[in-house]
Design a protein around this motif. Structure first.
Motif, mmCIF file in Angstrom:
data_model
loop_
_atom_site.group_PDB
_atom_site.id
_atom_site.type_symbol
_atom_site.label_atom_id
_atom_site.label_comp_id
_atom_site.label_asym_id
_atom_site.label_seq_id
_atom_site.Cartn_x
_atom_site.Cartn_y
_atom_site.Cartn_z
ATOM 1 N N PRO A 77 0.817 -1.221 0.000
ATOM 2 C CA PRO A 77 0.000 0.000 0.000
ATOM 3 C C PRO A 77 0.852 1.273 0.000
ATOM 4 O O PRO A 77 1.956 1.296 0.553
ATOM 5 N N PHE A 78 0.304 2.295 -0.592
ATOM 6 C CA PHE A 78 0.956 3.608 -0.651
ATOM 7 C C PHE A 78 0.059 4.646 -0.004
ATOM 8 O O PHE A 78 -1.159 4.520 0.002
ATOM 9 N N ARG A 79 0.693 5.658 0.524
ATOM 10 C CA ARG A 79 0.013 6.862 1.004
ATOM 11 C C ARG A 79 0.595 7.992 0.156
ATOM 12 O O ARG A 79 1.705 8.435 0.421
ATOM 13 N N GLY A 80 -0.132 8.353 -0.883
ATOM 14 C CA GLY A 80 0.403 9.332 -1.826
ATOM 15 C C GLY A 80 1.532 8.701 -2.627
ATOM 16 O O GLY A 80 1.375 7.647 -3.215
ATOM 17 N N ARG A 82 4.395 7.655 -1.283
ATOM 18 C CA ARG A 82 5.276 6.872 -0.402
ATOM 19 C C ARG A 82 4.620 5.572 0.044
ATOM 20 O O ARG A 82 3.409 5.499 0.210
ATOM 21 N N ASP A 84 3.368 2.910 2.567
ATOM 22 C CA ASP A 84 2.820 3.013 3.923
ATOM 23 C C ASP A 84 3.681 2.138 4.833
ATOM 24 O O ASP A 84 3.425 0.950 5.027
#
Length: 92
Positions: A77-80, A82, A84
């Motif tokens: 998973p990514f947050r934006g 980057r 996670d």
């Protein structure tokens, strides 16, 4: 110059041990010397080394879109822009 020796072999063994869907940081692979990890990875082109599972400490990617595609294919998973890190970083 290609990093060699036992230290480089340890870094590569740690990279190979990262399971799909998880990441480690350059500093995780070579505590106190994250740039050494980067030098080892940039010098080795063995397809058995999952280089894409190694990210910067802040979750950003050193190898852009290609790295992101490979990680997303593994379910990372990514947050934006980057990774996670709270979800997929393997702790020491």
């Amino acid at each position: 110059m290609r990093p060699e020796g036992e230290r480089a072999h340890r870094v590569l063994a740690r990279v190979r041990a990262i399971p799909p869907g998880f990441v480690r940081t350059y500093g995780d692979l070579s505590p106190g010397a994250p740039r050494f990890s980067g030098a080892v990875l940039s010098a080795h082109h063995d397809p058995d080394v999952p280089w894409h599972r190694v990210v910067r400490a802040d979750g950003s990617l050193a190898n852009g879109r290609r790295q992101r595609r490979l990680l997303e294919a593994e379910g990372v998973p990514f947050r934006g822009e980057r990774v996670d890190m709270k979800v997929v970083r393997i702790p020491d």
